[in-house]
Design a protein around this motif. Sequence first.
Motif, PDB file in Angstrom:
ATOM      1  N   THR A   1       0.810  -1.221   0.000  1.00 12.97           N
ATOM      2  CA  THR A   1       0.000   0.000   0.000  1.00 12.97           C
ATOM      3  C   THR A   1       0.838   1.263   0.000  1.00 12.97           C
ATOM      4  OG1 THR A   1      -0.127  -0.252   2.398  1.00 12.97           O
ATOM      5  CG2 THR A   1      -1.993  -1.062   1.098  1.00 12.97           C
ATOM      6  N   GLN A   2       2.013   1.209   0.612  1.00 16.33           N
ATOM      7  CA  GLN A   2       2.848   2.411   0.685  1.00 16.33           C
ATOM      8  C   GLN A   2       4.326   2.022   0.664  1.00 16.33           C
ATOM      9  OE1 GLN A   2       1.234   4.318   4.333  1.00 16.33           O
ATOM     10  NE2 GLN A   2       0.665   5.995   2.951  1.00 16.33           N
ATOM     11  N   VAL A   3       5.109   2.896   0.079  1.00 10.95           N
ATOM     12  CA  VAL A   3       6.566   2.743   0.080  1.00 10.95           C
ATOM     13  C   VAL A   3       7.157   4.118   0.378  1.00 10.95           C
ATOM     14  CG1 VAL A   3       8.596   1.958  -1.197  1.00 10.95           C
ATOM     15  CG2 VAL A   3       6.347   1.000  -1.750  1.00 10.95           C
ATOM     16  N   THR A   4       7.980   4.198   1.388  1.00 10.66           N
ATOM     17  CA  THR A   4       8.521   5.512   1.731  1.00 10.66           C
ATOM     18  C   THR A   4       9.944   5.686   1.231  1.00 10.66           C
ATOM     19  OG1 THR A   4       9.706   5.145   3.833  1.00 10.66           O
ATOM     20  CG2 THR A   4       7.299   5.191   3.935  1.00 10.66           C
ATOM     21  N   SER A   5      10.275   6.928   0.953  1.00 10.18           N
ATOM     22  CA  SER A   5      11.652   7.331   0.654  1.00 10.18           C
ATOM     23  C   SER A   5      11.719   8.830   0.841  1.00 10.18           C
ATOM     24  CB  SER A   5      12.025   6.950  -0.785  1.00 10.18           C
ATOM     25  OG  SER A   5      13.233   7.599  -1.144  1.00 10.18           O
ATOM     26  N   GLU A   6      12.559   9.251   1.750  1.00  9.86           N
ATOM     27  CA  GLU A   6      12.646  10.693   1.982  1.00  9.86           C
ATOM     28  C   GLU A   6      13.203  11.391   0.751  1.00  9.86           C
ATOM     29  OE1 GLU A   6      11.124  11.626   4.930  1.00  9.86           O
ATOM     30  OE2 GLU A   6      10.820   9.465   4.716  1.00  9.86           O
ATOM     31  N   ARG A   7      14.166  10.765   0.137  1.00 10.60           N
ATOM     32  CA  ARG A   7      14.864  11.386  -0.978  1.00 10.60           C
ATOM     33  C   ARG A   7      14.025  11.409  -2.253  1.00 10.60           C
ATOM     34  NH1 ARG A   7      20.222   8.346  -2.949  1.00 10.60           N
ATOM     35  NH2 ARG A   7      18.581   6.817  -3.222  1.00 10.60           N
ATOM     36  N   SER A   8      13.229  10.356  -2.450  1.00  4.65           N
ATOM     37  CA  SER A   8      12.535  10.204  -3.732  1.00  4.65           C
ATOM     38  C   SER A   8      11.030  10.390  -3.611  1.00  4.65           C
ATOM     39  CB  SER A   8      12.833   8.821  -4.323  1.00  4.65           C
ATOM     40  OG  SER A   8      14.214   8.662  -4.556  1.00  4.65           O
ATOM     41  N   ALA A   9      10.587  10.942  -2.485  1.00  2.92           N
ATOM     42  CA  ALA A   9       9.140  11.101  -2.291  1.00  2.92           C
ATOM     43  C   ALA A   9       8.528  11.852  -3.472  1.00  2.92           C
ATOM     44  CB  ALA A   9       8.879  11.847  -0.986  1.00  2.92           C
ATOM     45  N   GLY A  10       7.405  11.350  -3.953  1.00  2.00           N
ATOM     46  CA  GLY A  10       6.736  11.958  -5.086  1.00  2.00           C
ATOM     47  C   GLY A  10       7.041  11.277  -6.409  1.00  2.00           C
ATOM     48  N   LEU A  11       8.159  10.594  -6.485  1.00  2.00           N
ATOM     49  CA  LEU A  11       8.512   9.908  -7.726  1.00  2.00           C
ATOM     50  C   LEU A  11       7.871   8.521  -7.787  1.00  2.00           C
ATOM     51  CD1 LEU A  11      12.367  10.565  -8.007  1.00  2.00           C
ATOM     52  CD2 LEU A  11      10.523  11.722  -9.237  1.00  2.00           C
ATOM     53  N   PRO A  12       7.570   8.056  -8.995  1.00  2.00           N
ATOM     54  CA  PRO A  12       7.126   6.658  -9.132  1.00  2.00           C
ATOM     55  C   PRO A  12       8.222   5.708  -8.634  1.00  2.00           C
ATOM     56  CG  PRO A  12       6.849   7.860 -11.209  1.00  2.00           C
ATOM     57  CD  PRO A  12       7.633   8.752 -10.299  1.00  2.00           C
ATOM     58  N   VAL A  13       7.848   4.647  -7.980  1.00  2.00           N
ATOM     59  CA  VAL A  13       8.879   3.704  -7.522  1.00  2.00           C
ATOM     60  C   VAL A  13       9.637   3.109  -8.706  1.00  2.00           C
ATOM     61  CG1 VAL A  13       7.667   3.134  -5.380  1.00  2.00           C
ATOM     62  CG2 VAL A  13       7.305   1.712  -7.411  1.00  2.00           C
ATOM     63  N   SER A  14       9.001   3.055  -9.865  1.00  2.00           N
ATOM     64  CA  SER A  14       9.672   2.468 -11.027  1.00  2.00           C
ATOM     65  C   SER A  14      10.761   3.382 -11.578  1.00  2.00           C
ATOM     66  CB  SER A  14       8.661   2.136 -12.125  1.00  2.00           C
ATOM     67  OG  SER A  14       8.047   3.312 -12.588  1.00  2.00           O
ATOM     68  N   MET A  15      10.791   4.621 -11.132  1.00  3.27           N
ATOM     69  CA  MET A  15      11.894   5.511 -11.520  1.00  3.27           C
ATOM     70  C   MET A  15      13.190   5.048 -10.848  1.00  3.27           C
ATOM     71  SD  MET A  15      11.642   8.733 -13.036  1.00  3.27           S
ATOM     72  CE  MET A  15      12.581  10.261 -13.099  1.00  3.27           C
ATOM     73  N   VAL A  16      13.070   4.555  -9.647  1.00  2.00           N
ATOM     74  CA  VAL A  16      14.243   4.109  -8.892  1.00  2.00           C
ATOM     75  C   VAL A  16      14.492   2.611  -9.121  1.00  2.00           C
ATOM     76  CG1 VAL A  16      15.138   3.785  -6.555  1.00  2.00           C
ATOM     77  CG2 VAL A  16      13.981   5.918  -7.174  1.00  2.00           C
ATOM     78  N   HIS A  17      13.413   1.876  -9.262  1.00  2.00           N
ATOM     79  CA  HIS A  17      13.514   0.430  -9.499  1.00  2.00           C
ATOM     80  C   HIS A  17      12.917   0.142 -10.879  1.00  2.00           C
ATOM     81  CE1 HIS A  17      14.652   0.132  -5.347  1.00  2.00           C
ATOM     82  NE2 HIS A  17      13.499   0.612  -4.935  1.00  2.00           N
ATOM     83  N   PRO A  18      13.684   0.366 -11.919  1.00  2.00           N
ATOM     84  CA  PRO A  18      13.108   0.353 -13.268  1.00  2.00           C
ATOM     85  C   PRO A  18      12.641  -1.020 -13.728  1.00  2.00           C
ATOM     86  CG  PRO A  18      15.499   0.625 -13.354  1.00  2.00           C
ATOM     87  CD  PRO A  18      15.104   0.728 -11.910  1.00  2.00           C
ATOM     88  N   ASN A  19      13.034  -2.067 -12.997  1.00  2.00           N
ATOM     89  CA  ASN A  19      12.484  -3.385 -13.324  1.00  2.00           C
ATOM     90  C   ASN A  19      10.981  -3.440 -13.064  1.00  2.00           C
ATOM     91  OD1 ASN A  19      13.120  -3.085 -10.560  1.00  2.00           O
ATOM     92  ND2 ASN A  19      13.085  -5.304 -10.239  1.00  2.00           N
ATOM     93  N   LEU A  20      10.449  -2.506 -12.287  1.00  2.00           N
ATOM     94  CA  LEU A  20       9.027  -2.535 -11.929  1.00  2.00           C
ATOM     95  C   LEU A  20       8.157  -1.675 -12.831  1.00  2.00           C
ATOM     96  CD1 LEU A  20       9.462  -2.554  -8.051  1.00  2.00           C
ATOM     97  CD2 LEU A  20       9.260  -4.485  -9.626  1.00  2.00           C
ATOM     98  N   ARG A  21       8.746  -1.181 -13.914  1.00  2.00           N
ATOM     99  CA  ARG A  21       7.940  -0.459 -14.907  1.00  2.00           C
ATOM    100  C   ARG A  21       6.806  -1.347 -15.391  1.00  2.00           C
ATOM    101  NH1 ARG A  21      13.402   1.378 -17.870  1.00  2.00           N
ATOM    102  NH2 ARG A  21      13.595   3.463 -16.991  1.00  2.00           N
ATOM    103  N   GLY A  22       5.630  -0.805 -15.377  1.00  2.00           N
ATOM    104  CA  GLY A  22       4.484  -1.577 -15.832  1.00  2.00           C
ATOM    105  C   GLY A  22       3.974  -2.552 -14.794  1.00  2.00           C
TER     106      GLY A  22
END
Lengths: 347, 347, 347, 347
Positions: free
Chosen positions: D33-54
Amino acid sequence: MSEHKTVAIVGGSGYAGGEFLRLALGHPNLKVTQVTSERSAGLPVSMVHPNLRGRTNLKFIKAGALEDADIVVLALPHNSAAKRIVEFEAKGRVIVDLSADFRLKDPEVYRATYGEDHPTPEKLGEWVYGNPELHREELRGATRIACAGCFATSVILALYPLIKLGVLLPRDVVATGLVGSSAAGASASDSSHHPERAGSLRVYKAVGHRHTAEAQQELPGNFPLHLTAISTPLVRGILTTAHAWIPDGYSDRDVWSAYREVYGNEPFIRIVKVAKGIHRYPDPMLLDGTNYCDIGFEMDVDTGRVVLMSAIDNLVKGTAGHALQCLNIAHGWEETLGLEFAGLHPA
Amino acid sequence: MSEHKTVAIVGGSGYAGGEFLRLALGHPNLKVTQVTSERSAGLPVSMVHPNLRGRTNLKFIKAGALEDADIVVLALPHNSAAKRIVEFEAKGRVIVDLSADFRLKDPEVYRATYGEDHPTPEKLGEWVYGNPELHREELRGATRIACAGCFATSVILALYPLIKLGVLLPRDVVATGLVGSSAAGASASDSSHHPERAGSLRVYKAVGHRHTAEAQQELPGNFPLHLTAISTPLVRGILTTAHAWIPDGYSDRDVWSAYREVYGNEPFIRIVKVAKGIHRYPDPMLLDGTNYCDIGFEMDVDTGRVVLMSAIDNLVKGTAGHALQCLNIAHGWEETLGLEFAGLHPA
Amino acid sequence: MSEHKTVAIVGGSGYAGGEFLRLALGHPNLKVTQVTSERSAGLPVSMVHPNLRGRTNLKFIKAGALEDADIVVLALPHNSAAKRIVEFEAKGRVIVDLSADFRLKDPEVYRATYGEDHPTPEKLGEWVYGNPELHREELRGATRIACAGCFATSVILALYPLIKLGVLLPRDVVATGLVGSSAAGASASDSSHHPERAGSLRVYKAVGHRHTAEAQQELPGNFPLHLTAISTPLVRGILTTAHAWIPDGYSDRDVWSAYREVYGNEPFIRIVKVAKGIHRYPDPMLLDGTNYCDIGFEMDVDTGRVVLMSAIDNLVKGTAGHALQCLNIAHGWEETLGLEFAGLHPA
Amino acid sequence: MSEHKTVAIVGGSGYAGGEFLRLALGHPNLKVTQVTSERSAGLPVSMVHPNLRGRTNLKFIKAGALEDADIVVLALPHNSAAKRIVEFEAKGRVIVDLSADFRLKDPEVYRATYGEDHPTPEKLGEWVYGNPELHREELRGATRIACAGCFATSVILALYPLIKLGVLLPRDVVATGLVGSSAAGASASDSSHHPERAGSLRVYKAVGHRHTAEAQQELPGNFPLHLTAISTPLVRGILTTAHAWIPDGYSDRDVWSAYREVYGNEPFIRIVKVAKGIHRYPDPMLLDGTNYCDIGFEMDVDTGRVVLMSAIDNLVKGTAGHALQCLNIAHGWEETLGLEFAGLHPA
């Protein structure tokens, strides 16, 4: 007036022979006259060793066409040189063998290690074990040089000062060698197939490594030596860690002094132990193409254990460079001649 | 009597400066007197370039402490050298700049390429583009040498014979450069983080590569040049393929003759095109640490397309070695001095 | 009620067959009953494919012992399947061929490409070219599926939207494929020997790549297609760049829309074009084990050139996964069944 | 009826958090339901973990926006979770901590190991050490799971059967871990800079590795344990060798039986010891993305020494997969749920 010696390389299509050829071509006192290869006879050596394009016009010949030379370097598979040694002795005054055939002094140890009788046990006593740091004096004027094994060299040079200074306790020494793929030679095999090797860490000799025998020969003492060898994705390089025990009370500084005392004047040994930065210990990455053996260590003062680390390029200080250093000593030349390459960073 | 020149390296903690330092330390006519690094001032240079352990006792100084030298080598980030060029000109008679600051002749092209006005456009005419194969005569006695860009060099040397002999047709040339990670410099970044780079193939410049400008300057002609750069897991090396069109009827042999005619006497260019074996074409693997540019090609006779291939070590023929070759020419020394390393195989 | 189909894999000791086996073992509707290998008959399949330890107790059999199965997957060397196709057709209702034998429709093109006559030209028309993105409707209920070539797939999927929307200009398209070592198969060879490959970038097909024929078949149009293939140190993966020309005035956004229009509903195609970060374009690093084809592009608006990029795992979307996707369609199953693996990061 | 649990991941931009996210997205009973990151808040998680695109549309949030979830997974730097544990306990019933904060039972050992007092020593007793092979019963219904360290896991699983069966002699155990670069995390640093790491073998912890404490806690006995950690060019993976001594007379077969007895029913442990072929022992190459720990060994019968080898993917069995296996047990689910990936060959 410069002094030139002719060199013939027997078995020059493998990596060890090719590396010796590269070094010899750059050596001011050596002139390579012949390189043999049964498989590649007739081809330019640069076809097999493409780094030598534009460096030499030599072509491989068959061993049967070998002519006299001042120095004959044998880069044959193990157990091939000894069987034909009389033939080679007739061709040159100085013989350097890169294989394991003449490293061991004791024919019984040879049999136990290699699983068969030595073909010419009476000759074993004529050969000097090709390690300048331990046998420099014997190498002066030597005409039979049995170049040390690569993993053995990394183990021997790491432990030798403790032996020499008499501080190694009679406890188990565990040495682990991480080895690049070139150590297995130039012939393609299932285990060297790139898709199977590129991302792999594979123990290839957990117990009973054959270099144990020569390491024990060169490191006299009452300590069991256990060698484990692991293949890594590197092409060149060996990093060895060895866990050894020394008496209580030895400090980091004491060990440093011991290694400085023994190796302080060695042209190819560097003690690498830096307090900060990323290059604090030996790393084979920095040694490709060089004749250095970098040695570092870390003390576990609570237990008297010292973790020794040594790094070499298996084809240079582990084989061809080590051999050339021996030849320089044997001929009374500057020991670093032809071995000046500093290594690359990054690499 | 040998002739010695003193060298100061400004910005010596990066890979280009470190590579020049390595080469200069091994050069018989050069004596490195100072190496600057604002970040590492006070540290031994071997702390940053650990391959130089035991080779030099030099420590980094700040640029403010720079003293006079015969030769000043600038290894600064792009756009840093030009802004302070008067300061550096006061320190040495010969200036070599490894950056892009003085490569372009036309200030307008500079502005279009680098997005700002050149700080000293009036000086651009004083510099020789540091490429011996194209500008050897201008380099003799030169005192301002703007070392060519690495990707540009691989493109220029691949295409130059077609230009020189007037056989390149005015059609699109597509050149793709596969580049090792050292080309991005010594500073850690997200894109250079090992887990993100080790197994990666990543287009980092699909269109608009800045080296297009210098390649077009050096390769006059009416053909659109398209450069694409892709990062690879190599550390050193560039392999460039360039698809070019030549007139109907040109055979493989004609192209070979053309390249032989233009490059036959070049000490650092090897034409690599072998009928069999695994080393048929240029491969940067073989060039680490060397100053060679290996060039190969294959004709598509049906279409008149020639696929050119060139390989270099980006830090040597792509930067520091190329610069040293220029310096050798400028001083009238043997062109290969200090650049004799043959490269390793395997590597 | 779930529907199960039995599968026999012919030639299962290679990488393509092994990869199909891995995927089939994880597929809820498939049951692998037999895997053949002449060389390894009698051995557990996990001896050859050690990732399957604990996953299957299957042993290799000889092809002569092949029994009937619902689906027969042929993972044989090129030109082996066609010669024995009648034999295999007798064993199963659905035949999937992973080789090149049945991809080309025109026997003349086959002969020009593969240098010999097709053994069963009359059967070529029975086969569907195994590419779901272009032939989904034909694949429904298909019983003969000729799985597309790996490099061809990366080229076809990159260019197809431009063809489909009629915007590709009739100018030269230059496509460069950077290929991992697994594409050359599971047999050790000089070129796959780790020391010769690990640090290498080697053009292995500069002109005349055989996949040109199938790419041209699937991409009708009046444009010359030039394929160059380069081996890289990756094990899995292909990154293809293709330089194509489209009419003046097309913007980056227009191309984006075109690709979205054509591929918007494709389960295994992702358009990758991100404004910032290090993962802006397709990268095969992210695709190991997945069935994705990631596609990106960059416009050179001044020239109307678009640089297309596509990345796949050559053994999955390039071979076995692509084949399984076709089988899912042929059987009316969910298209992503058994192909859910997301890929790893980092990898 | 399927049972779903919501999961929140705190610190999801690192490699451990990203890997847990990948696994959880594929788990049938979990809903992230939620994934936190102080540094990347607001970005899609797939921006940081590009294997999760789609694969997910989740965006990072700040930890301050954390809402309740059934399960809270903490993927924070060491010493961050414990300081804020009350805050996280208020958010979820089940807490999984991937850091080292709650692994050690004894606050004194914690202080000796991590150099500071534990912030909440009174809570240490509430946590189960997250290793299913040793603590399966305690994990059933557990609500506080302290996921085991990656190197520790490889050591513990290699040695545990000898401890459990009481055959480990009280002599020095030397364990060497060869570790991939992902173990150092997702932040770029000098040591992770690709040109410095790609060809490197570097001892990064010769003595005093922090995982010694948890390995000793889990492996009770009177034997000194010495851990040395070496970084390798792999991205994922740990290969550990451990030299241990057992009583005279134990044969290879006895050790095999012991490991079979202890691990015979373990779903994620495979005993790998094959008489021939190239995959005779554990190799992390085969384990990328899988939850397996492969264990092998070789006896030195002359000395009673057994060389144990274990291989894991440090991010899966070493961290996120191990944690998910614990969660499956805690919830009474099938232990392999969401962990079915077989691994790739070649890879």
